[in-house]
Write an enzyme that holds these catalytic residues in place. Structure first.
Site, PDB file in Angstrom:
ATOM      1  CB  THR A 170      -0.843  -0.011   1.301  1.00 30.89           C
ATOM      2  OG1 THR A 170      -1.531  -1.249   1.404  1.00 30.89           O
ATOM      3  CG2 THR A 170      -1.852   1.117   1.343  1.00 30.89           C
ATOM      4  NE  ARG A 198      -8.840  -7.639   0.898  1.00 28.47           N
ATOM      5  CZ  ARG A 198      -7.772  -6.897   1.104  1.00 28.47           C
ATOM      6  NH1 ARG A 198      -7.437  -5.954   0.240  1.00 28.47           N
ATOM      7  NH2 ARG A 198      -7.004  -7.089   2.185  1.00 28.47           N
ATOM      8  CB  VAL A 199     -13.224  -3.192   0.773  1.00 28.73           C
ATOM      9  CG1 VAL A 199     -12.646  -1.882   1.304  1.00 28.73           C
ATOM     10  CG2 VAL A 199     -14.050  -2.943  -0.485  1.00 28.73           C
ATOM     11  N   GLY A 200     -10.069  -3.943   1.763  1.00 26.97           N
ATOM     12  CA  GLY A 200      -9.222  -4.090   2.939  1.00 26.97           C
ATOM     13  C   GLY A 200      -9.330  -2.903   3.863  1.00 26.97           C
ATOM     14  CB  THR A 221       1.197  -0.401   4.749  1.00 23.62           C
ATOM     15  OG1 THR A 221       1.544  -1.398   3.774  1.00 23.62           O
ATOM     16  CG2 THR A 221       2.402  -0.187   5.649  1.00 23.62           C
ATOM     17  N   GLY A 222      -0.051  -3.273   5.237  1.00 24.05           N
ATOM     18  CA  GLY A 222       0.131  -4.654   5.666  1.00 24.05           C
ATOM     19  C   GLY A 222      -1.074  -5.491   5.304  1.00 24.05           C
ATOM     20  N   GLY A 224      -4.584  -6.369   5.233  1.00 22.79           N
ATOM     21  CA  GLY A 224      -5.755  -5.549   5.482  1.00 22.79           C
ATOM     22  C   GLY A 224      -6.755  -6.130   6.449  1.00 22.79           C
TER      23      GLY A 224
END
Length: 310
Positions: A170, A198-200, A221-222, A224
């Site tokens: 990200t 899909r949404v993180g 970040t990472g 989600g």
């Protein structure tokens, strides 16, 4: 108030083949945001400028250079937030938009809503004249080949991608301006082979980012799903509100996420007094910061390199 900007290009096991370009990309983004601040610009303008630069850089999984979902399509997420009034805008599952962070800002400034998703977000973009791009313009040839070569079902992909070397990154930025205002922005193309829709964490307030002049600004970040479960951005600011430094707050929150949900990631943080941190529990995270006339940057754990800008 001395302006500060910190940016990240994603916390994951960045391979050596992308290491140099990733560091160069975050350094350029930090400098771009810093120029805005030096001209007396707002933190909000600075984080947007920095994230736009990384969205335009093919080395990062955001905007141009985004990864593909299970249908071989691009779906982009982004958030932007300013700490004076808590105004925020976000978009999720956006297709064919080169700079979703700017579309998120438009949602914040031109609608009564905070988040628009999918078709609605694209219709809004069209209504305000944001240019659209074909998927091929946002995807590198290498990504297309990788997706076709390693295509698997999402249930398998999560096991492989969760804290792995196959990449989920990200981009993000946090800033403090000379007026004492903080802001954050985060943008991503998500995890490769994610399910359609899909949404993180990235576009979710309190998870992928948060900004409040009273406590500070964070961009995460990472993995989600892990970040969502612990609302990482707000967790970090909670610890700062309890008196911890930016570094202490980020470290303890990331350690909690690893212990509680077995998730790794990273975060950049800035306080209203200019205390900042770039912290991660993954193998690597590309980051850079401009604090007064010094450019700080790093990639590996405990690495902090410096260049004078005078």
């Amino acid at each position: 108030m001395k302006p500060v900007i910190v940016v990240h290009g994603g916390a994951w096991a960045i391979p050596d083949t992308l290491a140099e370009a990733s560091v160069a990309g975050v350094k350029a983004a930090a400098l771009a945001g810093s120029e805005v601040l030096k001209r007396g610009g707002r933190a909000l303008d600075a984080v947007e400028a920095a994230v736009r630069m990384m969205e335009d850089d093919l080395v990062f999984d955001a905007g141009h250079g985004a990864v593909l979902n299970t249908d071989g399509e691009v779906e982009l997420d982004a958030i932007i937030m300013e700490g004076e009034t808590l105004a925020a805008g976000a978009v999720s599952s956006v297709r064919n938009i080169g700079n979703p962070v700017s579309l998120a800002r438009a949602v914040m400034e031109k609608t009564d809503h905070v988040m628009l998703t999918g078709r609605g977000a694209n219709l809004f973009a069209e209504s305000i004249g944001v240019p659209t791009l074909p998927t091929d313009a946002l995807v590198t040839e290498e990504e297309r080949k990788e997706w076709e070569h390693r295509y698997k079902r999402y249930t398998v992909g999560v096991k492989e991608l969760f804290n792995s070397q196959w990449g989920h990154d990200t981009v993000g930025a946090v800033a403090l301006d000379s007026f004492g205002n903080v802001a954050c922005a985060t943008s991503t193309g998500g995890i490769r082979n994610k399910m359609v829709g899909r949404v993180g964490d990235s576009p979710v307030i309190g998870s992928g980012g948060y900004a409040d002049n009273k406590t500070g600004a964070v961009s995460c970040t990472g993995h989600g799903e892990s970040i969502l479960k612990v609302t990482l951005a707000r967790l970090i600011l909670f610890h700062m509100d309890q008196g911890r430094t930016a570094s202490e707050a980020a470290k303890s929150s990331l350690q909690f996420m690893r212990k509680r949900v077995q998730g790794c990631g990273g975060a950049i943080v800035v306080s209203p007094k200019g205390d900042w941190s770039a912290t991660f529990t993954t193998e690597r995270m590309a980051w850079a910061a401009v604090d007064e006339n010094v450019l700080c940057y790093g990639l590996n754990p405990k690495e902090e390199l410096k260049e004078s800008l005078k």
